[in-house]
Design an enzyme around this catalytic site. Structure first.
Site, mmCIF file in Angstrom:
data_model
loop_
_atom_site.group_PDB
_atom_site.id
_atom_site.type_symbol
_atom_site.label_atom_id
_atom_site.label_comp_id
_atom_site.label_asym_id
_atom_site.label_seq_id
_atom_site.Cartn_x
_atom_site.Cartn_y
_atom_site.Cartn_z
ATOM 1 N N GLU A 51 0.825 -1.212 0.000
ATOM 2 C CA GLU A 51 0.000 0.000 0.000
ATOM 3 C C GLU A 51 0.858 1.261 0.000
ATOM 4 O OE1 GLU A 51 -0.563 -2.583 1.974
ATOM 5 O OE2 GLU A 51 -2.662 -3.162 1.828
ATOM 6 N N PHE A 113 -10.764 -7.895 13.972
ATOM 7 C CA PHE A 113 -9.710 -8.292 13.048
ATOM 8 C C PHE A 113 -9.460 -7.181 12.025
ATOM 9 C CE2 PHE A 113 -8.477 -10.395 8.996
ATOM 10 C CZ PHE A 113 -7.200 -10.759 9.390
ATOM 11 N N GLN A 114 -8.200 -6.834 11.847
ATOM 12 C CA GLN A 114 -7.772 -5.769 10.929
ATOM 13 C C GLN A 114 -8.503 -4.451 11.199
ATOM 14 O OE1 GLN A 114 -7.797 -7.390 6.877
ATOM 15 N NE2 GLN A 114 -5.671 -8.049 7.180
ATOM 16 N N LYS A 163 -17.338 -1.229 6.368
ATOM 17 C CA LYS A 163 -17.810 -2.191 5.369
ATOM 18 C C LYS A 163 -19.334 -2.172 5.198
ATOM 19 C CE LYS A 163 -17.225 -6.892 3.825
ATOM 20 N NZ LYS A 163 -16.225 -7.901 3.586
ATOM 21 N N MET A 497 24.368 9.890 2.201
ATOM 22 C CA MET A 497 24.177 11.184 2.850
ATOM 23 C C MET A 497 24.509 11.093 4.335
ATOM 24 S SD MET A 497 23.535 14.282 2.268
ATOM 25 C CE MET A 497 22.429 14.852 0.972
#
Lengths: 583, 165
Positions: A51, A113-114, A163, A497
């Site tokens: 993602e 969940f999630q 959802k 760097m």
């Protein structure tokens, strides 16, 4: 017409002109992806490896095209993987709409969940965010989100949609009707805050025409050594032409921040390039010696100013920005006006008072401008004298010569990013996509893919072994979609760097910056379905590049460079022009 | 560093308090007190925030607050006459004798407080006023033994016809 929440999302994406979106499916966005499947003739969705890559792609798409980028992710880990991408967009004022699914409303707050409270997580790094608990608010919320993302000073907006809201049905019309949000906007207006930021800002110009713009004109008229400092606001507002005309009118040289670097083609003699910590010598010196700094659309980042006191001392500061909160935030200004950069420049260009008044000190200013031009061609401004087998400057200039201007350049973060800013010589606004404010290593792969998809042009990504290892999985994405992407990987076998700082400020104690990766880059490119090349000296690089130019699909060129290559000039943190280290 | 009072009208929406306190947290502004409540207008809440900062930072706080979508109106109270009040409940313990409580009540009367609860060994005082007055009251009643203090934080309103809607 009765539609489900998921159907409304698709309708509203199309309404907003978002026909290309980036993302990753999952349990809480199954309904949205089902509708994407049904609408695949109208909306193209690109699935990334992670993602984060998708978020950077939406960001790269937005920066390269000026349109709002859209990224979709599922709840929980899908949503949290977006956070770095959203923060990157926030710090560089990039218009982005992130849509996340969440668990159904009845499961929220139960550590389901999630489940994660992504609205809470992203609150400090979004311009605004929402959780939509009622499908009737969905259409208005999405419209509002696109407006907020692109209005005034752009930024990321997140919409979290549980959802069950995606599944719920409601009446949908082309007109979003009056929503709670519209009520808020109307109320803001009735309390004196204008409806949109743009309106508010231009209202401020009008109201302050006497005080602010006149004060600005007064400062410009009395300046003998004016210097323009262009920030990202010039790019966002598409004000390059007006900026050049203004520079011509008042006889000022132009310098830029990293975000404003593509405002003016580098081959213009009066454009000196990037100023600041790793800016060009001529640009930093001109900023330091001017008697009036005219800043357009910039927040005066600490990387650009160094020591703030010495940055402001001995000169007047004139600041123009669309965001009133940027005035006096980092640098105290002597005069300012708030508004769109294009609008302000037009007002300045059409000011009779400025045109009449400007002639008085024309001689002094033309001498000053000639001095700035001389600085640009001075030996101090071109200090790269690397005798190494494959100098970074050679790589970057050879790439520029091979591809010309009609590409989008993306970078990751570190030495290669600064070298690209110094040596590429950009010709066109929005032709550089780079993470300035947040400095996100791992930004480049996703951003380059998004920029190529958005513009239809070839993307050239300059990256390094450090940054590349952070998101190299997106090479698989580039291969899946046959994106015209050329990755130029400057491999110095170190975190360059950080290593440079350790050399200069930490007694050469190279704590965890010698990478010693065993990665077979050519083999890795091949494994992901891309082409891989390698070059260890100039001749090899030129030969490989002439082949890469012909390849329209993803390819990677590993350039072996010396670990001790450094970025110069450098003005140390909290330093000023007197502290500049040339080599 | 000075104390400034900022009046805010905000949309009464999900998370608005978090957005405002989050802004103060992320930009490292100091909140001295924050009070919030509904107004006569449907869907509009009013906040009074007391901040401790310099003049420069006050300008930043005002402008940053204005950028929040749910913020409808911002008014820092500077150089304008305003009424500022805070309400405080104080539970003071006493020995249980009449003379103990009489002494406390005498002090409460001087400060124009009200006794709103009386128990055998303690009483609750309700007192409103400016912050300084409330502080003075606490300082004075300390000798009796303070058991609990609850303050609402400052709330403010400009005097006269000027209307913060």
């Amino acid at each position: 017409m009765e539609l489900t929440g998921a159907q409304i999302i698709i309708k509203e994406l199309l309404h907003a002109g978002a026909d290309k979106v980036f993302g990753y499916p999952g349990g809480s966005v199954l309904d949205i992806y089902d509708e994407l499947y049904k609408s695949r003739g109208e909306i193209r969705h690109y699935i990334f490896a992670d993602e984060q890559g998708a978020a950077h792609a939406a960001d790269g798409y937005a920066r390269a095209t000026g349109r709002v980028g859209v990224v979709i992710a599922t709840s929980g880990p899908g949503a949290t993987n977006l956070v770095t991408g959203i923060a990157t967009a926030y710090l560089d004022s990039v218009p982005l709409v992130a849509i996340t699914g969440n668990v159904a409303t009845e499961f929220i707050g139960r550590d389901s969940f999630q489940e994660v409270n992504i609205v809470g997580v992203t609150m400090p790094v979004t311009k605004h965010n929402y959780i939509v608990n009622d499908v009737r608010d969905l259409q208005g919320t999405i419209r509002e989100a696109f407006r907020i993302a692109s209005d005034g000073r752009p930024g990321p907006v997140l919409i979290d949609i549980p959802k069950d809201v995606q599944k719920s049905v409601t009446e949908y019309g082309a007109d979003a009707g009056t929503t709670v949000l519209d009520n808020t906007e109307n109320r803001r207006e009735s309390f004196g805050l204008n409806k949109t930021e743009k309106e508010r800002a231009s209202g401020l110009i009008k109201n302050s025409e006497r005080s602010c713009l006149d004060g600005a004109i007064e400062l410009i008229k009395s300046s003998e050594k004016p210097c323009i400092y262009a920030g990202g606001g010039v790019i966002i507002d598409g004000a390059s032409r007006e900026l050049a005309a203004f520079a011509e009118l008042i006889g000022a040289p132009i310098t830029a921040s990293l975000m404003g670097l593509t405002a003016v083609p580098y081959d213009r003699s009066y454009f000196l390039g990037m100023a600041g910590m790793h800016g060009k010598y001529a640009a930093s010196k001109t900023v330091a010696e001017c008697d009036l700094l005219i800043a357009f659309g910039t927040r005066f980042s600490d990387r650009a100013t160094g020591d703030k006191k010495r940055f402001s001392d001995g000169r007047k500061i004139l600041q123009f920005d669309i965001d009133r909160a940027e005035i006096n935030k980092n640098i105290k200004t002597d005069a300012y006006a708030v508004g769109g950069i294009k609008e302000i420049l037009k007002a300045l260009l059409s000011s009779k008072e400025l045109r009449d008044g400007i002639v008085n000190r024309a001689a002094a200013r033309s001498e000053w401008r000639a001095y700035a031009k001389r600085l640009k061609s001075s030996p101090e401004n071109d200090i790269e004298r690397s005798s190494k087998r494959l100098p970074p400057k050679f790589v970057i200039e050879t790439v520029k010569a091979a591809f010309g201007g009609n590409i989008v350049v993306a970078t990751d973060v570190g030495q290669h990013q600064m070298w690209t800013a110094q040596y590429f010589g950009f010709e066109r606004p929005r032709s550089l996509v780079t993470s300035g404010g947040l400095g996100t290593m791992g930004y480049g792969m996703g951003a380059a893919i998004g920029a190529a998809i958005g513009t239809g042009l070839r993307a050239v990504l300059f990256t390094s072994d450090g940054s590349f290892h952070m998101n190299l999985n997106e090479l698989a994405t580039a291969a899946s979609y046959n994106v015209p992407l050329t990755v130029i990987l400057l491999d110095n076998n170190a975190l360059g760097m950080v290593r440079q700082w350790q050399t200069m400020f930490y007694g050469g104690r190279y704590s965890e910056t010698a990478l010693d990766r065993k990665t077979d880059y050519v083999g890795l490119a091949k494994a992901f379905g891309a082409r891989g090349f390698q070059a260890e000296d100039r001749a090899e690089f030129s030969a490989v590049l002439s082949e890469a130019v012909k390849i329209k699909t993803p390819c990677l060129i590993r350039c072996v460079i010396d670990s001790d290559e450094s970025v110069f000039p450098m003005i140390p943190p909290d330093g000023a022009i007197g502290d500049i280290i040339i080599r | 560093m000075k104390k400034y009072t900022v009046i805010l009208l905000v949309a009464d929406r999900h998370g608005v308090l978090t957005r405002i306190s989050g802004l103060f947290a992320k930009r490292a502004y100091n909140i001295d007190s924050l009070s919030v409540g509904r107004t006569h207008m449907n869907g509009v809440s009013r906040m009074t925030i007391v901040v401790e900062c310099g003049d420069d930072l006050l300008e930043q706080i005002e402008e940053q607050l204005k950028k929040l979508v749910d913020v409808l109106y911002v008014e820092p109270v500077i150089d304008r006459p305003a009424v500022t009040r805070e309400l405080m409940l104080v539970k003071v313990g006493h020995g249980g004798t009449y003379s103990d409580s009489a002494r406390i009540i005498e002090v409460i009367n001087v400060f124009r407080g009200k006794v709103v609860d009386m128990a055998p060994d303690s009483l609750i005082v309700e007192i409103t006023g400016q912050e300084e007055k409330l502080n003075a009251f606490l300082q004075y009643t300390e000798r009796f033994g303070i058991l609990e203090v609850s303050r609402t934080g400052v709330t403010a309103m400009l005097r006269g016809g000027s209307r913060t809607n």
